[in-house]
Scaffold this active site. Sequence first.
Site, short mmCIF file in Angstrom:
data_model
loop_
_atom_site.label_atom_id
_atom_site.label_comp_id
_atom_site.label_asym_id
_atom_site.label_seq_id
_atom_site.Cartn_x
_atom_site.Cartn_y
_atom_site.Cartn_z
N LYS A 1 19.53 30.91 40.63
CA LYS A 1 19.57 30.60 39.19
C LYS A 1 18.27 29.98 38.68
O LYS A 1 17.89 30.23 37.55
CB LYS A 1 20.73 29.62 38.90
CG LYS A 1 22.09 30.28 38.88
CD LYS A 1 23.16 29.27 38.46
CE LYS A 1 24.53 29.88 38.55
NZ LYS A 1 25.60 28.97 38.15
N ASP B 1 26.67 29.45 31.48
CA ASP B 1 27.49 28.38 32.07
C ASP B 1 27.78 27.28 31.04
O ASP B 1 28.83 26.65 31.08
CB ASP B 1 26.78 27.74 33.27
CG ASP B 1 26.91 28.57 34.54
OD1 ASP B 1 27.85 29.40 34.60
OD2 ASP B 1 26.09 28.41 35.45
N GLY C 1 22.61 22.08 39.58
CA GLY C 1 22.48 23.09 38.53
C GLY C 1 23.66 23.12 37.58
O GLY C 1 23.49 23.14 36.34
N ARG D 1 24.37 11.42 44.72
CA ARG D 1 23.90 10.89 46.01
C ARG D 1 22.39 10.65 45.94
O ARG D 1 21.92 9.57 46.26
CB ARG D 1 24.23 11.91 47.11
CG ARG D 1 23.71 11.57 48.46
CD ARG D 1 24.06 12.66 49.45
NE ARG D 1 23.47 13.95 49.12
CZ ARG D 1 23.57 15.04 49.86
NH1 ARG D 1 24.27 15.00 50.98
NH2 ARG D 1 23.01 16.17 49.50
N1 NAP Z 1 33.64 27.22 37.64
C1 NAP Z 1 32.45 27.75 37.54
O1 NAP Z 1 32.24 28.69 36.79
C2 NAP Z 1 31.31 27.16 38.34
C3 NAP Z 1 29.99 27.39 37.90
C4 NAP Z 1 28.93 26.85 38.64
C5 NAP Z 1 29.20 26.10 39.79
N2 NAP Z 1 30.50 25.92 40.19
C6 NAP Z 1 30.80 25.11 41.40
O2 NAP Z 1 30.21 23.83 41.23
C7 NAP Z 1 29.79 23.30 42.49
C8 NAP Z 1 28.32 22.84 42.41
O3 NAP Z 1 27.46 23.93 42.14
P1 NAP Z 1 25.92 23.68 41.79
O4 NAP Z 1 25.34 25.02 41.47
O5 NAP Z 1 25.75 22.59 40.79
O6 NAP Z 1 25.34 23.18 43.20
P2 NAP Z 1 24.00 22.37 43.49
O7 NAP Z 1 22.97 22.59 42.42
O8 NAP Z 1 23.64 22.69 44.90
O9 NAP Z 1 24.45 20.80 43.41
C9 NAP Z 1 25.28 20.27 44.40
C10 NAP Z 1 25.68 18.82 44.07
O10 NAP Z 1 26.54 18.34 45.11
C11 NAP Z 1 25.95 17.17 45.70
N3 NAP Z 1 26.25 17.12 47.14
C12 NAP Z 1 26.12 18.13 48.03
N4 NAP Z 1 26.49 17.70 49.28
C13 NAP Z 1 26.84 16.38 49.14
C14 NAP Z 1 27.32 15.39 50.05
N5 NAP Z 1 27.50 15.66 51.36
N6 NAP Z 1 27.58 14.16 49.57
C15 NAP Z 1 27.41 13.88 48.25
N7 NAP Z 1 26.97 14.77 47.34
C16 NAP Z 1 26.69 16.02 47.78
C17 NAP Z 1 24.46 17.28 45.41
O11 NAP Z 1 23.89 15.99 45.50
P3 NAP Z 1 22.32 15.81 45.87
O12 NAP Z 1 21.56 16.02 44.58
O13 NAP Z 1 22.25 14.42 46.38
O14 NAP Z 1 21.99 16.84 46.91
C18 NAP Z 1 24.50 17.87 43.98
O15 NAP Z 1 24.77 16.85 43.03
C19 NAP Z 1 30.03 24.40 43.52
O16 NAP Z 1 31.25 24.13 44.18
C20 NAP Z 1 30.13 25.66 42.66
O17 NAP Z 1 30.94 26.65 43.28
C21 NAP Z 1 31.56 26.42 39.49
#
Ligand code: NAP
Length: 296
Positions: A77, A113, A141, A163
């Site tokens: 993305k 989104d 993201g 975190r």
């Molecule tokens: N419903 C929908 O349409 C939709 C759309 C987009 C995403 N999603 C879902 O939303 C979720 C996040 O997606 P994203 O794209 O935002 O991912 P991302 O950019 O990789 O962000 C991940 C987040 O999770 C945190 N994290 C990861 N491992 C962790 C741990 N062990 N302990 C504490 N915090 C942790 C990260 O913190 P750090 O910054 O500290 O690494 C960050 O804040 C996913 O499950 C995705 O499937 C759903």
Amino acid sequence: MSTSNLMAIDGETKVVGLFGDPVGHSLSPAMHNAAFGERGLNFCYLPFRVRREDLPAAIKAIASLGLRGVNVTAPHKESVVSYLDELSPEAGFLKAVNTIENNGGKLAGCNTDVDGFFFLLQNNLGKAFPAEKACLLGAGGSARAVSLALARAGVSSLVIANRTVARAEGLASLLIEGKIFEEAEVRVVKLDKKPLQEEIVSSTLIINTLSKDPVELGLLPQEEMRSCQAAIDLRYNPPETSFIKWAKRCGARGINGLDMLLGQGLKAFEIFTGEKAPLQIMREALIKAVKIYHHP
Ligand SMILES: NC(=O)c1ccc[n+]([C@@H]2O[C@H](COP(=O)([O-])OP(=O)(O)OC[C@H]3O[C@@H](n4cnc5c(N)ncnc54)[C@H](OP(=O)(O)O)[C@@H]3O)[C@@H](O)[C@H]2O)c1
């Protein structure tokens, strides 16, 4: 297993799809192909697994193969932005794109989104939107897109818990400097049990955007939450995540992220086809597909 009423493919079929890695779990092909079938449109939506190193070639192929457009998911993305000819204001602000439209070889990126999460809020909370204090778990993201939708919905106070505190501070600065929340207060806390729980118990809305389960991370309070009216988990498979079960145990309403996926899909359908999306058909296709792909 088919979940759509795909039209017969012929020489005129317009191809759209999804770029990501992995893409095998995606519900988007089921949702879009059902909609094309319902509308009688000669379109086909395909998943394309694109590895990081293949992204430049895949982007070039949008124009050379004449794809009408693509959705973009993790991990592309953000990296996709630099290959595009133009960006919508929101995609430019977020530096993240989840939909690309091919206009005669010129590639335009946008971020549906934001519309997706706003659709979820409107569809589930409507006028009862608890605007006083939102607590956002995560600063990745999706949290960026969610924060823009929260501003659009009129949140008065936003706490971002992450975190990596520097990442949350980066998002807060972006929101403050961009004057995204006109009058709202924006603060940051570390995603540690004690400071987080203090914020959560006084929040009216909690949104989980973490890619790890906050219940399994042992972060959440176990008492009744008098202020909280709704807790939203961006994840939707299984439909009742442990975060949603926790919210219900604590007396709040639990909402999963399926309507965000639907909302971004409605917008993407309109971009690809120029027609209004068939909401009910797309929702039914998603609910059916979640059941098929649900692995407990
Ligand atoms: N419903 C929908 O349409 C939709 C759309 C987009 C995403 N999603 C879902 O939303 C979720 C996040 O997606 P994203 O794209 O935002 O991912 P991302 O950019 O990789 O962000 C991940 C987040 O999770 C945190 N994290 C990861 N491992 C962790 C741990 N062990 N302990 C504490 N915090 C942790 C990260 O913190 P750090 O910054 O500290 O690494 C960050 O804040 C996913 O499950 C995705 O499937 C759903």
